[in-house]
Write a protein that holds these residues in place. Sequence first.
Motif, PDB file in Angstrom:
ATOM      1  N   ARG A   4       0.821  -1.208   0.000  1.00 38.11           N
ATOM      2  CA  ARG A   4       0.000   0.000   0.000  1.00 38.11           C
ATOM      3  C   ARG A   4       0.852   1.253   0.000  1.00 38.11           C
ATOM      4  O   ARG A   4       1.992   1.259   0.464  1.00 38.11           O
ATOM      5  N   GLU A  15      -3.766   3.187  -0.433  1.00 36.77           N
ATOM      6  CA  GLU A  15      -4.117   2.732  -1.774  1.00 36.77           C
ATOM      7  C   GLU A  15      -3.326   1.479  -2.092  1.00 36.77           C
ATOM      8  O   GLU A  15      -2.099   1.445  -1.955  1.00 36.77           O
ATOM      9  N   GLU A  32      -2.810  -2.190  -4.718  1.00 30.94           N
ATOM     10  CA  GLU A  32      -2.659  -2.484  -6.137  1.00 30.94           C
ATOM     11  C   GLU A  32      -3.493  -3.708  -6.496  1.00 30.94           C
ATOM     12  O   GLU A  32      -3.410  -4.718  -5.792  1.00 30.94           O
ATOM     13  N   PRO A  54      -4.855  -0.102  -8.373  1.00 35.04           N
ATOM     14  CA  PRO A  54      -5.244   1.128  -7.676  1.00 35.04           C
ATOM     15  C   PRO A  54      -6.666   1.100  -7.142  1.00 35.04           C
ATOM     16  O   PRO A  54      -7.627   1.083  -7.897  1.00 35.04           O
ATOM     17  N   GLN A  55      -6.783   1.045  -5.825  1.00 32.02           N
ATOM     18  CA  GLN A  55      -8.081   1.118  -5.172  1.00 32.02           C
ATOM     19  C   GLN A  55      -7.872   1.496  -3.716  1.00 32.02           C
ATOM     20  O   GLN A  55      -6.820   1.208  -3.131  1.00 32.02           O
ATOM     21  N   LYS A  56      -8.844   2.158  -3.132  1.00 35.01           N
ATOM     22  CA  LYS A  56      -8.749   2.572  -1.737  1.00 35.01           C
ATOM     23  C   LYS A  56      -8.814   1.353  -0.833  1.00 35.01           C
ATOM     24  O   LYS A  56      -9.647   0.476  -1.015  1.00 35.01           O
ATOM     25  N   SER A  57      -7.914   1.308   0.147  1.00 32.33           N
ATOM     26  CA  SER A  57      -7.896   0.191   1.091  1.00 32.33           C
ATOM     27  C   SER A  57      -8.627   0.576   2.368  1.00 32.33           C
ATOM     28  O   SER A  57      -8.432   1.666   2.900  1.00 32.33           O
TER      29      SER A  57
END
Length: 296
Positions: free
Chosen positions: A232, A251, A253, A255-258
């Motif tokens: 992240r 963020e 991989e 790409p997305q919000k964690s």
Amino acid sequence: ALEYKPLQTYLGGQDLQAMFVHLGKLYGVFREKFLLVIKRWDLTDKTFKETGHTIKNDKAWWEFDILEAWTFHHKLYLFYNTEGGEDGASPYELWCYDFTTNKGLEDRTPKTLKADPKKPFWGQAVARGDGQLYVLGGLQGYLGYNERFARSKKVMRYDMRTESWEKCKDMPHARFRGGAVVLDQKLYVMGGCDIENDDTVLGSMDCFDFQTNVWTTVTTKEGKTLMMKDARQEMRAVFVFEGKICVLGGESEPPQKSTTYEMYDPETREWSAPKRIKLENEERVLVQVTSEFIAK
């Protein structure tokens, strides 16, 4: 497990920018136009209340975001990014407010962190410990089309006792938008982005031992590079909780919000399995650890 506790975040047009603990009490730094207002959290009424400390600021509320706020010897330090760069670059600055004199903010930004019209320095990790502030890595340059930029291995240290900056040993790996924390006389930096290699999100962690003055890459007991369970960058928070390092959000991989957190145990040299935590606003999270875990 960590307990999520949302606090009141919007009071009378004032936006909560940062939280800090001073003399065992929780405070919030609010911004309103050209003012920074410091308020104390009231455990009985469950709200922030005035303290009488209002700081004039030459930047409008939309021109900066406070990333770190803390106190040392009755002084409040604010480390924040500004909107002075181009193509999304946000140079960083350090300012100090003395509670005893109430004279306003004093600039503590080193020349190396000052916004350069051609090559701003941004995306650094920040950690604090024993009166020291550490600024690690980052990116120098822009992300515009066909522009030059370079990730950095540099480490700068600010001594709050002497109010002076000095350069430290470079990190083993350059990191952009990583996280950092100090635990048990060691400085840890983890995650981030390898912007020169297809924006790969990093899961490794480097450690600097203050006693030996040596950087190493953290490995497993078998000698392999230790990786976070979820690689992240731009973590919403990196902090110490019950002797362990906790990384929250960010963020991942692809790409997305964690919305997960995981913990590193220095004794076992292992990361825990990620656990999901419900956040009301994934875009902005403020975390303060007292006797409990509190997140905005």
